[in-house]
Motif scaffolding. Structure first.
Motif, short mmCIF file in Angstrom:
data_model
loop_
_atom_site.label_atom_id
_atom_site.label_comp_id
_atom_site.label_asym_id
_atom_site.label_seq_id
_atom_site.Cartn_x
_atom_site.Cartn_y
_atom_site.Cartn_z
N LEU A 32 12.85 -34.79 28.83
CA LEU A 32 12.41 -35.25 27.51
C LEU A 32 13.24 -36.43 27.02
O LEU A 32 12.69 -37.38 26.45
N VAL A 33 14.54 -36.38 27.24
CA VAL A 33 15.39 -37.52 26.87
C VAL A 33 14.97 -38.75 27.68
O VAL A 33 14.82 -39.85 27.13
N LEU A 34 14.76 -38.56 28.96
CA LEU A 34 14.34 -39.66 29.82
C LEU A 34 12.98 -40.21 29.38
O LEU A 34 12.75 -41.42 29.38
N TYR A 35 12.08 -39.32 29.00
CA TYR A 35 10.74 -39.72 28.55
C TYR A 35 10.82 -40.59 27.30
O TYR A 35 10.06 -41.54 27.14
N ILE A 36 11.75 -40.28 26.42
CA ILE A 36 11.89 -41.04 25.17
C ILE A 36 12.52 -42.41 25.41
O ILE A 36 12.08 -43.40 24.82
N ILE A 37 13.52 -42.49 26.30
CA ILE A 37 14.21 -43.78 26.48
C ILE A 37 13.61 -44.63 27.60
O ILE A 37 13.94 -45.81 27.69
N SER A 38 12.75 -44.06 28.42
CA SER A 38 12.21 -44.78 29.56
C SER A 38 11.12 -45.77 29.16
O SER A 38 10.28 -45.45 28.31
#
Length: 142
Positions: free
Chosen positions: A60-66
């Motif tokens: 989820l963190v990766l999804y937000i910053i990617s």
């Protein structure tokens, strides 16, 4: 930071898949040998639940910053198969898989007899593993 999270998410995915496969095999072995559903079996399945939730948080963190994630959400990106996979299909399928694993663990924890507890883990974890394998981006996975 983005590259580090990508590597963490990919590396953790290997651990998640290996652990879930081992847990599934362990529970299957116990089920077919008519063993009692013990506290050890519950804790082993809890390990699978914990690492899948950890992977979800990293994802989820990766999804937000990617740049391939939520910021890429558009009608134009839906036309491209890889963009659609990264922004919609992969995250949605993984969330559904983790929900199934969570339901399986909860049903097993609160089950009334050993057979139903084993079946809950085998069915829900099995479906979760299947969905995970279905939507991993294999063509770009290291």
């Amino acid at each position: 930071m983005y590259t580090g999270l990508q590597h963490l998410h990919s590396g953790l995915a290997y651990l998640v898949l290996a652990a879930l496969a081992i847990i599934f095999g362990y529970v299957l072995f116990k089920y077919f040998n008519d063993k009692a559903f013990t506290e050890r079996v519950r804790k082993v399945s809890l390990v699978g639940l914990i690492i899948t939730h950890l992977q979800l948080l990293v994802g989820l963190v990766l999804y937000i910053i990617s740049p391939k994630g939520i910021s890429n959400f558009s009608g134009e990106a839906m036309g491209d198969a890889m963009s659609r996979l990264y922004m919609l299909e992969h995250p949605l399928t993984m969330i559904i898989a983790i929900i199934l694993i969570t339901v399986g663990y909860s049903k097993a924890k609160n089950g009334t007899n050993d057979i139903s507890r084993y079946k809950s883990i085998l069915i829900f974890y099995g479906l979760g593993i299947f969905l995970m394998l279905l939507r991993i981006p294999w063509s770009v996975w290291p």
